[in-house]
Design a protein around this motif. Sequence first.
Motif, mmCIF file in Angstrom:
data_model
loop_
_atom_site.group_PDB
_atom_site.id
_atom_site.type_symbol
_atom_site.label_atom_id
_atom_site.label_comp_id
_atom_site.label_asym_id
_atom_site.label_seq_id
_atom_site.Cartn_x
_atom_site.Cartn_y
_atom_site.Cartn_z
ATOM 1 N N VAL A 106 -3.148 7.405 -5.366
ATOM 2 C CA VAL A 106 -2.924 6.069 -5.927
ATOM 3 C C VAL A 106 -2.169 5.236 -4.890
ATOM 4 C CG1 VAL A 106 -1.823 4.746 -7.786
ATOM 5 C CG2 VAL A 106 -2.830 6.984 -8.271
ATOM 6 N N GLN A 107 -2.419 3.939 -4.893
ATOM 7 C CA GLN A 107 -1.641 3.004 -4.081
ATOM 8 C C GLN A 107 -1.091 1.888 -4.971
ATOM 9 O OE1 GLN A 107 -4.087 1.516 -0.857
ATOM 10 N NE2 GLN A 107 -3.659 3.284 0.442
ATOM 11 N N PHE A 108 0.043 1.330 -4.564
ATOM 12 C CA PHE A 108 0.626 0.207 -5.300
ATOM 13 C C PHE A 108 1.432 -0.656 -4.326
ATOM 14 C CE2 PHE A 108 3.734 3.587 -5.432
ATOM 15 C CZ PHE A 108 4.947 2.941 -5.190
ATOM 16 N N ASP A 109 1.736 -1.877 -4.762
ATOM 17 C CA ASP A 109 2.494 -2.813 -3.921
ATOM 18 C C ASP A 109 3.850 -3.204 -4.508
ATOM 19 O OD1 ASP A 109 0.497 -2.926 -1.995
ATOM 20 O OD2 ASP A 109 -0.531 -4.589 -2.997
ATOM 21 N N ALA A 141 -7.884 5.737 -14.633
ATOM 22 C CA ALA A 141 -7.081 4.523 -14.499
ATOM 23 C C ALA A 141 -6.063 4.413 -15.635
ATOM 24 C CB ALA A 141 -7.991 3.307 -14.473
ATOM 25 N N SER A 174 0.399 -2.400 -11.485
ATOM 26 C CA SER A 174 -1.015 -2.393 -11.058
ATOM 27 C C SER A 174 -1.340 -1.282 -10.063
ATOM 28 C CB SER A 174 -1.384 -3.747 -10.449
ATOM 29 O OG SER A 174 -1.143 -4.786 -11.363
ATOM 30 N N PRO A 175 -1.137 -0.006 -10.454
ATOM 31 C CA PRO A 175 -1.542 1.078 -9.552
ATOM 32 C C PRO A 175 -3.056 1.097 -9.373
ATOM 33 C CG PRO A 175 -0.994 1.939 -11.734
ATOM 34 C CD PRO A 175 -0.615 0.486 -11.752
ATOM 35 N N GLU A 176 -3.496 1.345 -8.148
ATOM 36 C CA GLU A 176 -4.930 1.361 -7.826
ATOM 37 C C GLU A 176 -5.356 2.760 -7.396
ATOM 38 O OE1 GLU A 176 -5.835 -1.533 -4.890
ATOM 39 O OE2 GLU A 176 -5.130 -3.234 -6.090
ATOM 40 N N LEU A 177 -6.381 3.288 -8.043
ATOM 41 C CA LEU A 177 -6.912 4.604 -7.693
ATOM 42 C C LEU A 177 -7.720 4.487 -6.403
ATOM 43 C CD1 LEU A 177 -8.141 5.701 -11.234
ATOM 44 C CD2 LEU A 177 -5.966 6.215 -10.137
ATOM 45 N N THR A 178 -7.550 5.439 -5.515
ATOM 46 C CA THR A 178 -8.280 5.402 -4.231
ATOM 47 C C THR A 178 -9.191 6.613 -4.058
ATOM 48 O OG1 THR A 178 -6.413 6.501 -3.122
ATOM 49 C CG2 THR A 178 -6.431 4.096 -3.121
ATOM 50 N N ASN A 203 0.822 -1.213 0.000
ATOM 51 C CA ASN A 203 0.000 0.000 0.000
ATOM 52 C C ASN A 203 0.859 1.267 0.000
ATOM 53 O OD1 ASN A 203 -2.395 -1.557 0.126
ATOM 54 N ND2 ASN A 203 -2.264 -1.663 2.358
ATOM 55 N N HIS A 224 -1.943 4.436 -15.409
ATOM 56 C CA HIS A 224 -1.134 3.425 -16.085
ATOM 57 C C HIS A 224 -0.064 4.074 -16.955
ATOM 58 C CE1 HIS A 224 -0.201 0.443 -19.248
ATOM 59 N NE2 HIS A 224 -0.335 -0.443 -18.264
#
Length: 249
Positions: free
Chosen positions: A126-129, A179, A162-166, A109, A183
């Motif tokens: 944005v969050q990513f792992d 999104a 794989s960035p995730e929008l929050t 996160n 990317h």
Amino acid sequence: MGFAVLRNLDSPSGGTPVRVNFRVLPLAALGLLVQASASQAQSARSASAAVAKVRDDRFKWFFGAEGGALLFETQSQTQSGVPAAGAHLAVISRRAGMMIGVDEAFGSNEPTAFVDPNTGNQVQPVQFDRIRRYGFNLTGYPVRGALEPYLGVGFGLLQVLSPELTGTFTSKEELDLSAQEAHDRAASGFVSFLAGLQFRVGRVAAFGQYQINSSPAAGSLLRGPGHLIMGGIRLSLGSAKEEIRGGGY
């Protein structure tokens, strides 16, 4: 008889006879020949050993596996470090080589953000792992031996996976556009410099290295220079160049 008698003609009395054993001469000549042959064989062995050593250090393939840490910055946080692992292939000649590899860093996160033109230039969180890093380097080995320092310069691609929008969105269309924007900002090229040290024992080498890469392009999900600190093992896969051989099959 095997003997010859010579007189000293300068002596008034004819001098004392000098006896020369001609049977000794072939033995002496044989001894000199054996000594010369032994010296030539020793020189040939030394030259062969030198050639073998040169060939041993030329055009070798290596496979390496490494682990360590990746240090990076994002638009929402200062420098952070996460564990990383990777693998590479290298071909090394006497004092130069090439190395190509991939490393992956594993976070949790990790926060970042970007200015989103699809939502009126609002800051989109944005969050990513994970971060993946592809690299190609030209390397130099100023000192060859059991303990070898090396330097390198290269380039590569740094990618947030794989960035995730929050954030919140007014429609699915707006979400899809944002999104795609995230990317597009997830990957950026870089140039890099590395310095390392490896210890070779036979076909295996243990190594440690530090690598720094340039900052991503403005507006990317990552920012600032990245730092990769790795250690691992390299295994020789054999010669990368066919030797010229003579004589038969």
